[in-house]
Design a protein around this motif. Structure first.
Motif, PDB file in Angstrom:
ATOM      1  N   GLY A  43     -15.133  -9.221  -3.333  1.00 14.55           N
ATOM      2  CA  GLY A  43     -15.441  -7.782  -3.322  1.00 14.55           C
ATOM      3  C   GLY A  43     -14.905  -7.062  -4.551  1.00 14.55           C
ATOM      4  N   GLY A  44     -15.139  -5.759  -4.563  1.00 13.76           N
ATOM      5  CA  GLY A  44     -14.820  -4.959  -5.754  1.00 13.76           C
ATOM      6  C   GLY A  44     -13.433  -4.334  -5.737  1.00 13.76           C
ATOM      7  N   GLY A  45     -12.933  -4.011  -4.526  1.00 15.06           N
ATOM      8  CA  GLY A  45     -11.579  -3.483  -4.405  1.00 15.06           C
ATOM      9  C   GLY A  45     -11.360  -2.164  -5.137  1.00 15.06           C
ATOM     10  N   ALA A  48     -13.438  -1.266  -8.312  1.00 11.76           N
ATOM     11  CA  ALA A  48     -14.801  -0.759  -8.058  1.00 11.76           C
ATOM     12  C   ALA A  48     -14.737   0.710  -7.651  1.00 11.76           C
ATOM     13  CB  ALA A  48     -15.470  -1.590  -6.963  1.00 11.76           C
ATOM     14  N   ARG A  49     -13.766   1.035  -6.784  1.00 15.17           N
ATOM     15  CA  ARG A  49     -13.683   2.433  -6.339  1.00 15.17           C
ATOM     16  C   ARG A  49     -13.395   3.371  -7.517  1.00 15.17           C
ATOM     17  NH1 ARG A  49     -12.063   0.195  -1.483  1.00 15.17           N
ATOM     18  NH2 ARG A  49      -9.875   0.003  -2.057  1.00 15.17           N
ATOM     19  N   GLU A  50     -12.521   2.924  -8.445  1.00 15.70           N
ATOM     20  CA  GLU A  50     -12.207   3.773  -9.608  1.00 15.70           C
ATOM     21  C   GLU A  50     -13.446   3.994 -10.474  1.00 15.70           C
ATOM     22  OE1 GLU A  50      -8.766   2.804 -12.047  1.00 15.70           O
ATOM     23  OE2 GLU A  50      -7.755   2.061 -10.245  1.00 15.70           O
ATOM     24  N   LEU A  65     -24.481   3.802  -8.861  1.00 11.75           N
ATOM     25  CA  LEU A  65     -23.098   3.510  -8.439  1.00 11.75           C
ATOM     26  C   LEU A  65     -23.007   2.125  -7.810  1.00 11.75           C
ATOM     27  CD1 LEU A  65     -22.066   6.971  -6.926  1.00 11.75           C
ATOM     28  CD2 LEU A  65     -21.608   6.090  -9.219  1.00 11.75           C
ATOM     29  N   ASP A  66     -24.001   1.781  -7.007  1.00  9.06           N
ATOM     30  CA  ASP A  66     -24.018   0.441  -6.405  1.00  9.06           C
ATOM     31  C   ASP A  66     -24.086  -0.635  -7.496  1.00  9.06           C
ATOM     32  OD1 ASP A  66     -23.842   1.313  -3.793  1.00  9.06           O
ATOM     33  OD2 ASP A  66     -25.994   1.191  -3.390  1.00  9.06           O
ATOM     34  N   GLN A  67     -24.922  -0.398  -8.511  1.00  8.16           N
ATOM     35  CA  GLN A  67     -25.032  -1.396  -9.604  1.00  8.16           C
ATOM     36  C   GLN A  67     -23.691  -1.557 -10.306  1.00  8.16           C
ATOM     37  OE1 GLN A  67     -27.390  -3.293  -9.751  1.00  8.16           O
ATOM     38  NE2 GLN A  67     -29.278  -2.294  -9.157  1.00  8.16           N
ATOM     39  N   LEU A  68     -22.997  -0.431 -10.480  1.00  8.22           N
ATOM     40  CA  LEU A  68     -21.669  -0.481 -11.096  1.00  8.22           C
ATOM     41  C   LEU A  68     -20.717  -1.283 -10.200  1.00  8.22           C
ATOM     42  CD1 LEU A  68     -20.270   0.747 -13.578  1.00  8.22           C
ATOM     43  CD2 LEU A  68     -19.772   2.765 -12.201  1.00  8.22           C
ATOM     44  N   GLY A  69     -20.789  -1.008  -8.883  1.00  8.90           N
ATOM     45  CA  GLY A  69     -19.949  -1.751  -7.934  1.00  8.90           C
ATOM     46  C   GLY A  69     -20.228  -3.245  -8.012  1.00  8.90           C
ATOM     47  N   ILE A  70     -21.499  -3.609  -8.100  1.00 13.33           N
ATOM     48  CA  ILE A  70     -21.869  -5.031  -8.175  1.00 13.33           C
ATOM     49  C   ILE A  70     -21.258  -5.658  -9.433  1.00 13.33           C
ATOM     50  CG2 ILE A  70     -23.831  -6.595  -8.546  1.00 13.33           C
ATOM     51  CD1 ILE A  70     -25.487  -4.676  -6.729  1.00 13.33           C
ATOM     52  N   GLY A 112     -20.469 -12.378  -6.264  1.00 15.86           N
ATOM     53  CA  GLY A 112     -20.107 -10.979  -6.029  1.00 15.86           C
ATOM     54  C   GLY A 112     -21.252 -10.358  -5.248  1.00 15.86           C
ATOM     55  N   GLY A 113     -21.594  -9.124  -5.600  1.00 12.62           N
ATOM     56  CA  GLY A 113     -22.720  -8.470  -4.949  1.00 12.62           C
ATOM     57  C   GLY A 113     -24.044  -9.012  -5.453  1.00 12.62           C
ATOM     58  N   VAL A 114     -25.109  -8.694  -4.727  1.00 11.95           N
ATOM     59  CA  VAL A 114     -26.439  -9.160  -5.156  1.00 11.95           C
ATOM     60  C   VAL A 114     -27.451  -8.027  -5.325  1.00 11.95           C
ATOM     61  CG1 VAL A 114     -26.190 -11.508  -4.269  1.00 11.95           C
ATOM     62  CG2 VAL A 114     -27.174  -9.765  -2.798  1.00 11.95           C
ATOM     63  N   VAL A 115     -27.415  -7.025  -4.454  1.00 10.60           N
ATOM     64  CA  VAL A 115     -28.453  -5.992  -4.522  1.00 10.60           C
ATOM     65  C   VAL A 115     -27.861  -4.666  -4.034  1.00 10.60           C
ATOM     66  CG1 VAL A 115     -29.359  -6.474  -2.208  1.00 10.60           C
ATOM     67  CG2 VAL A 115     -30.891  -5.553  -3.940  1.00 10.60           C
ATOM     68  N   ALA A 116     -28.361  -3.547  -4.610  1.00  8.38           N
ATOM     69  CA  ALA A 116     -27.837  -2.228  -4.242  1.00  8.38           C
ATOM     70  C   ALA A 116     -28.060  -1.934  -2.761  1.00  8.38           C
ATOM     71  CB  ALA A 116     -28.512  -1.154  -5.095  1.00  8.38           C
ATOM     72  N   GLY A 117     -27.231  -1.054  -2.214  1.00  7.69           N
ATOM     73  CA  GLY A 117     -27.456  -0.577  -0.850  1.00  7.69           C
ATOM     74  C   GLY A 117     -26.699  -1.332   0.213  1.00  7.69           C
ATOM     75  N   GLN A 118     -25.796  -2.210  -0.183  1.00  4.69           N
ATOM     76  CA  GLN A 118     -25.013  -2.956   0.808  1.00  4.69           C
ATOM     77  C   GLN A 118     -23.637  -3.249   0.208  1.00  4.69           C
ATOM     78  OE1 GLN A 118     -27.414  -6.542   1.336  1.00  4.69           O
ATOM     79  NE2 GLN A 118     -26.283  -7.526  -0.311  1.00  4.69           N
ATOM     80  N   THR A 119     -22.859  -4.070   0.886  1.00  9.74           N
ATOM     81  CA  THR A 119     -21.559  -4.465   0.336  1.00  9.74           C
ATOM     82  C   THR A 119     -21.472  -5.992   0.374  1.00  9.74           C
ATOM     83  OG1 THR A 119     -20.290  -4.582   2.376  1.00  9.74           O
ATOM     84  CG2 THR A 119     -20.539  -2.384   1.387  1.00  9.74           C
ATOM     85  N   THR A 120     -20.359  -6.504  -0.141  1.00 10.70           N
ATOM     86  CA  THR A 120     -20.196  -7.966  -0.138  1.00 10.70           C
ATOM     87  C   THR A 120     -19.959  -8.506   1.273  1.00 10.70           C
ATOM     88  OG1 THR A 120     -17.882  -7.673  -0.767  1.00 10.70           O
ATOM     89  CG2 THR A 120     -19.446  -8.188  -2.538  1.00 10.70           C
ATOM     90  N   ASP A 121     -19.649  -7.636   2.249  1.00 11.45           N
ATOM     91  CA  ASP A 121     -19.600  -8.113   3.652  1.00 11.45           C
ATOM     92  C   ASP A 121     -20.953  -8.707   4.028  1.00 11.45           C
ATOM     93  OD1 ASP A 121     -17.086  -6.978   3.861  1.00 11.45           O
ATOM     94  OD2 ASP A 121     -17.764  -5.231   5.016  1.00 11.45           O
ATOM     95  N   ALA A 122     -22.014  -7.981   3.703  1.00  8.67           N
ATOM     96  CA  ALA A 122     -23.364  -8.443   4.048  1.00  8.67           C
ATOM     97  C   ALA A 122     -23.757  -9.647   3.197  1.00  8.67           C
ATOM     98  CB  ALA A 122     -24.361  -7.299   3.870  1.00  8.67           C
ATOM     99  N   VAL A 123     -23.364  -9.649   1.923  1.00  9.54           N
ATOM    100  CA  VAL A 123     -23.655 -10.803   1.061  1.00  9.54           C
ATOM    101  C   VAL A 123     -23.066 -12.067   1.697  1.00  9.54           C
ATOM    102  CG1 VAL A 123     -23.228 -11.872  -1.203  1.00  9.54           C
ATOM    103  CG2 VAL A 123     -23.677  -9.406  -1.054  1.00  9.54           C
ATOM    104  N   SER A 124     -21.833 -11.955   2.170  1.00 10.88           N
ATOM    105  CA  SER A 124     -21.137 -13.121   2.722  1.00 10.88           C
ATOM    106  C   SER A 124     -21.852 -13.659   3.955  1.00 10.88           C
ATOM    107  CB  SER A 124     -19.702 -12.745   3.106  1.00 10.88           C
ATOM    108  OG  SER A 124     -19.062 -12.124   2.018  1.00 10.88           O
TER     109      SER A 124
END
Ligand code: UTP
Length: 239
Positions: A43-45, A48-50, A65-70, A112-124
């Protein structure tokens, strides 16, 4: 045994330093050496939030913002890749197929992440489903699933074990309350529910505890059992 480990950004990289990443890499290498097939998602931790906070102030929209998080999740993934050295796939797989190919080659994918609109919880959860994992482990900043948000409610009680249907209902309720913290997000819970994969949510601050949970099933977090999952994996029987 095939295991997908989701490592929250705030447990892997609470601040940018090598120590925690090294101990996670040691745990993963030890499991790998003993024949476990592993996939990891990072995850981004706080980083990512900063970045997301600064870019929001600068006027970025939610998808940006999601793309940045990814990008930050992949940056964190690269730290774990550095520590795993030649055992890891050299770059964070950007989709499930590429992650699955890494496993088939005998490498450890660190996604890490794959696509906007979700988090790495869903990726996992999706990656665990894609690779037919026997076990999905969420190493998070909370130590399990509670019947209410423990940061809001001092009487909240932790589940040792629960059904995935119950997890979906609980998280749907929690997400209705703006600002409350769900241990995993709703999409992840729904994928766990349909996947039939045994899942553990536990405190990620102790990588050795995460390793023990994978090896023995022994942990202080919460076992989430989708419908039809009853008996523990055969590998845990003689531990
Ligand atoms: P995280 O998975 O770390 O989000 O991804 P989180 O759950 O908000 O973080 P923690 O667990 O509280 O530390 C960071 C951000 O990256 C984007 C989202 O904006 C997410 O909030 N992201 C991640 C995506 O858009 N898609 C992905 O597949 C993964």
């Amino acid at each position: 045994m095939r295991v997908v480990v989701s490592i929250g950004g705030s447990v892997l990289v609470p601040s940018v330093s090598s120590e925690r990443v090294r101990t996670y890499a040691d745990a993963i290498e030890s499991l790998d050496a003993d024949g476990y097939t592993l996939g990891t998602v990072v995850g981004g931790g706080p980083t990512a939030r900063e970045y997301i906070g600064a870019a929001r102030d600068l006027g970025a929209n939610e998808i940006e913002l999601d793309q940045l998080g990814i990008e930050v999740t992949r940056l964190n993934a690269r730290l774990l890749i550095a520590a795993l050295d030649e055992r890891a796939a050299p770059t964070p797989p950007e989709d499930y197929e590429t992650g699955g190919e890494a496993i088939r080659r005998g490498d450890i994918p660190v996604m890490g992440g794959v696509v906007a609109g979700q988090t790495t919880d869903a990726v996992s959860a999706a990656f665990a489903e894609y690779v037919n994992a026997d076990l999905l482990v969420y190493a998070t900043s909370v130590d399990g699933v509670y019947d209410a948000d423990p940061s809001e409610n001092g009487d909240a009680a932790k589940f040792d074990e629960m059904r995935a249907d119950g997890l979906v209902d609980l998280i749907a309720d929690l997400e209705m309350d703006a600002g409350s913290n769900a241990p995993v997000d709703l999409l992840a819970a729904k994928i766990v529910q349909r996947s039939g994969i045994r899942t553990i949510v536990l405190d990620g601050d102790d990588p050795e505890g995460v390793e023990r949970a994978i090896r023995t099933g022994d942990h202080d977090g919460t076992d989430v059992l989708p419908a039809g999952v009853n008996d523990p994996p055969a590998e845990w029987a003689d531990r």
